[in-house]
Write a protein that holds these residues in place. Structure first.
Motif: not given
Length: 367
Positions: A91-95, A99-101, A224-225, A246-248
């Motif tokens: 997922p590009k957004r999560l990358s 602290d993404g997985p 993050g997604l 977290l979104g902020n």
């Protein structure tokens, strides 16, 4: 056997090596496999690792590799997909989240990188007011065909999943446990439907139980997604507020449904709005306006039309990027006079269309 995946999974199994540290190790060593081949003395010299973490890797690597091998057998047997954070399909957004997985597991049929993704969260004790709003919101958003993300919990979460399915919208549930189980078990029928139009996602290995500490970790993936996080009802200390915070921190747009000041399940949403941590959400039109999803007028830029239609705002950013080899997102937002969240959203859209490329340090360049 997928060696890269094996070593990435093994790295997640080393005690107290979080995702940020794991990414640092992979970057310095040149790959996940190289981390396990390094000597302790070399690991100790990596900034931020030190003797303690180096010892953890050396002492636990055999056990971690065994566990990873077992996990590969499990995911193959159960038709589970696994993506490493440096995989092109991740997922590009999560990358973009520090602290993404480093590994993400999934079941089902969906596209992480679809153009519009919304996360919907809220209280487990949803009222009719919250449920009705959620149902109408997804009816109204159907023309945009967003991917709907939530956490499969009681209340607002499962309502969002059900209403997405009712409107033939793909929906994914992010779990706080491995994909060998489902919590709460009462939502198994809904989860099974989601596998045909959406699916389940987790960063946890099989055998991981839905422990209390896993839920905040789950929430960061829910945030993050997505492009935007919508909070529909939350108490003053609800878990949804963690997702909003977290979104902020990820520069996502956060929306909150207001409620009466006397309603306990609206205290959290009202506080987010009062503290300017969320946009006030009255209808889907607020999302369309803030996210720039409103219908756009025809473009006059013939050059842009040759490869893809750009909005006026996207064209402005694209022109600014062409002026230099690479530009920081902060400078782009300042020059364009756009909010940071809007700038990030526009840049992500252009990145999806292969017009620009993101670089380390929040830098961007024209492809």
């Amino acid at each position: 056997m997928n060696q890269q995946l094996l070593y990435h999974i093994a790295l997640t199994a080393i005690p107290n090596i979080g995702n940020i540290t794991a990414k640092k190790l992979i970057a310095f060593c040149g790959g996940a496999e190289a981390v396990f081949e390094e000597k302790k003395s070399a690991l100790e010299k990596i900034p931020g690792i030190g003797a303690v973490n180096a010892s953890r890797i050396i002492d636990h690597k055999a056990e971690a590799l065994t566990l990873a091998s077992q996990e590969l057998i499990f995911i193959e047997k159960n038709n589970i997909k696994a993506l490493c954070f440096n995989d092109g399909l991740f997922p590009k957004r999560l990358s973009h989240c520090e602290d993404g997985p480093i590994v993400l597991f999934s079941k089902g049929d969906f596209d992480y990188n679809t153009k519009k993704v919304i996360s919907i969260v809220g209280t487990r004790k949803a009222t009719d007011y919250g449920k009705d709003f959620c149902a109408q919101l997804l009816v109204d958003l159907k023309p945009h065909n967003p991917l709907i993300v939530s956490g499969l919990a009681f209340g607002v979460d499962v309502c969002a999943h059900k209403e997405a399915l009712n409107n033939n919208l793909a929906t994914i549930g992010v779990t706080a446990h491995g994909l060998d189980r489902l919590y709460p078990s009462q939502h198994k029928p809904v989860a099974n439907q989601m596998l045909n139009n959406g699916g389940l996602v987790s960063e946890f290995l099989s055998g991981t139980k839905p422990e209390r500490e896993n839920f905040p970790k789950r929430n960061r993936i829910v945030s993050g997604l997505a492009d935007a996080i919508i909070v529909i009802e939350s108490s003053k200390k609800g878990g949804s507020l963690i997702t909003a915070e977290l979104g902020n921190s990820y520069n996502r747009d956060v929306f909150a449904l207001p409620g009466r000041v006397t309603d306990s399940q609206s205290e959290g949403c009202n506080a987010l709005i009062k503290q300017n941590k969320a946009h006030l959400l009255q209808s889907f039109k607020d999302i369309e306006y803030i996210m720039g999803w409103e219908a756009q007028s025809p473009k006059n830029n013939k050059q842009a039309q040759l490869f893809i239609e750009l909005t006026q705002e996207e064209q402005l950013l694209f022109d600014l990027l062409k002026e230099q080899d690479k530009t920081n997102i902060d400078d782009l937002a300042l020059k364009a006079k756009f909010p940071m969240s809007k700038t990030a959203s526009l840049l992500l859209e252009m990145e999806f269309n292969n017009l620009i490329k993101s670089l380390p340090g929040k830098m961007y360049k024209v492809v």
